[in-house]
Design a protein around this motif. Sequence first.
Motif, PDB file in Angstrom:
ATOM      1  N   VAL A  10      41.791  41.962  35.515  1.00  0.00           N
ATOM      2  CA  VAL A  10      41.279  42.644  34.327  1.00  0.00           C
ATOM      3  C   VAL A  10      40.462  41.698  33.450  1.00  0.00           C
ATOM      4  O   VAL A  10      39.430  42.081  32.893  1.00  0.00           O
ATOM      5  CB  VAL A  10      42.453  43.246  33.528  1.00  0.00           C
ATOM      6  N   SER A  11      40.896  40.463  33.390  1.00  0.00           N
ATOM      7  CA  SER A  11      40.256  39.489  32.498  1.00  0.00           C
ATOM      8  C   SER A  11      38.826  39.145  32.907  1.00  0.00           C
ATOM      9  O   SER A  11      38.071  38.623  32.083  1.00  0.00           O
ATOM     10  CB  SER A  11      41.089  38.211  32.431  1.00  0.00           C
ATOM     11  N   THR A  14      36.782  45.131  47.240  1.00  0.00           N
ATOM     12  CA  THR A  14      37.014  44.063  46.264  1.00  0.00           C
ATOM     13  C   THR A  14      38.141  44.386  45.297  1.00  0.00           C
ATOM     14  O   THR A  14      38.506  45.545  45.084  1.00  0.00           O
ATOM     15  CB  THR A  14      35.738  43.788  45.442  1.00  0.00           C
ATOM     16  N   PHE A  15      38.660  43.324  44.710  1.00  0.00           N
ATOM     17  CA  PHE A  15      39.653  43.388  43.631  1.00  0.00           C
ATOM     18  C   PHE A  15      39.231  42.390  42.553  1.00  0.00           C
ATOM     19  O   PHE A  15      38.749  41.297  42.874  1.00  0.00           O
ATOM     20  CB  PHE A  15      41.043  43.016  44.139  1.00  0.00           C
ATOM     21  N   TYR A  16      39.424  42.779  41.299  1.00  0.00           N
ATOM     22  CA  TYR A  16      39.165  41.877  40.176  1.00  0.00           C
ATOM     23  C   TYR A  16      40.324  41.922  39.198  1.00  0.00           C
ATOM     24  O   TYR A  16      40.863  42.986  38.897  1.00  0.00           O
ATOM     25  CB  TYR A  16      37.880  42.270  39.430  1.00  0.00           C
ATOM     26  N   LYS A  64      36.873  41.397  35.087  1.00  0.00           N
ATOM     27  CA  LYS A  64      36.164  42.571  35.569  1.00  0.00           C
ATOM     28  C   LYS A  64      34.936  42.845  34.706  1.00  0.00           C
ATOM     29  O   LYS A  64      35.015  42.815  33.471  1.00  0.00           O
ATOM     30  CB  LYS A  64      37.081  43.778  35.584  1.00  0.00           C
ATOM     31  N   GLY A  65      33.817  43.064  35.355  1.00  0.00           N
ATOM     32  CA  GLY A  65      32.574  43.287  34.640  1.00  0.00           C
ATOM     33  C   GLY A  65      31.794  42.021  34.356  1.00  0.00           C
ATOM     34  O   GLY A  65      30.619  42.087  33.992  1.00  0.00           O
ATOM     35  N   ARG A  66      32.434  40.871  34.513  1.00  0.00           N
ATOM     36  CA  ARG A  66      31.748  39.587  34.294  1.00  0.00           C
ATOM     37  C   ARG A  66      31.587  38.789  35.576  1.00  0.00           C
ATOM     38  O   ARG A  66      30.606  38.069  35.746  1.00  0.00           O
ATOM     39  CB  ARG A  66      32.529  38.743  33.272  1.00  0.00           C
ATOM     40  N   ALA A 115      39.699  37.164  41.798  1.00  0.00           N
ATOM     41  CA  ALA A 115      38.960  38.177  42.551  1.00  0.00           C
ATOM     42  C   ALA A 115      39.237  37.984  44.029  1.00  0.00           C
ATOM     43  O   ALA A 115      39.582  36.882  44.467  1.00  0.00           O
ATOM     44  CB  ALA A 115      37.458  38.075  42.278  1.00  0.00           C
ATOM     45  N   TYR A 144      47.845  39.531  46.306  1.00  0.00           N
ATOM     46  CA  TYR A 144      47.792  39.006  44.950  1.00  0.00           C
ATOM     47  C   TYR A 144      48.585  37.701  44.811  1.00  0.00           C
ATOM     48  O   TYR A 144      48.513  37.050  43.773  1.00  0.00           O
ATOM     49  CB  TYR A 144      48.337  40.036  43.963  1.00  0.00           C
ATOM     50  N   THR A 159      31.550  38.558  39.886  1.00  0.00           N
ATOM     51  CA  THR A 159      31.262  39.321  41.095  1.00  0.00           C
ATOM     52  C   THR A 159      31.583  38.467  42.320  1.00  0.00           C
ATOM     53  O   THR A 159      31.047  37.362  42.456  1.00  0.00           O
ATOM     54  CB  THR A 159      29.800  39.758  41.152  1.00  0.00           C
TER      55      THR A 159
END
Length: 122
Positions: free
Chosen positions: A61-62, A57-59, A64-66, A49, A104, A68
């Motif tokens: 895929v693995s 922000t950037f997350y 994202k949603g978990r 992240a 990245y 912050t």
Amino acid sequence: QVQLVESGGGLVQAGGSLRLSCAAPGRTFSNYAMGWFRQAPGKERELVAAITWGGSTFYAVSVKGRFTISRDNAKNTGYLQMNSLSPEDTAVYYCASRPISISYQANDYGYWGQGTQVTVSS
């Protein structure tokens, strides 16, 4: 040379949560982006992240949603809140910073912490 200081790692059961912190003693995060990387044994360091000075922000895929990512610019401190952890999240987690924008690529970050171990048991 370690310029950032991480804290908050540890051992947690699957489904649990941890909050990592990243402080910059003696320097400011002003106009700097911050990233959280992780490196598991035998794997390359990967960006988990990142957050710009302005809060974009950037997350991965693995996570994202978990996970912050956040920052408190007044305290020169960044955070990574990790929820719903799984054994696949086990790694050494590093915070890093660079001027202005997110990258990245680990090589683009000039400031690093020493790393903090996160272990998730099944």
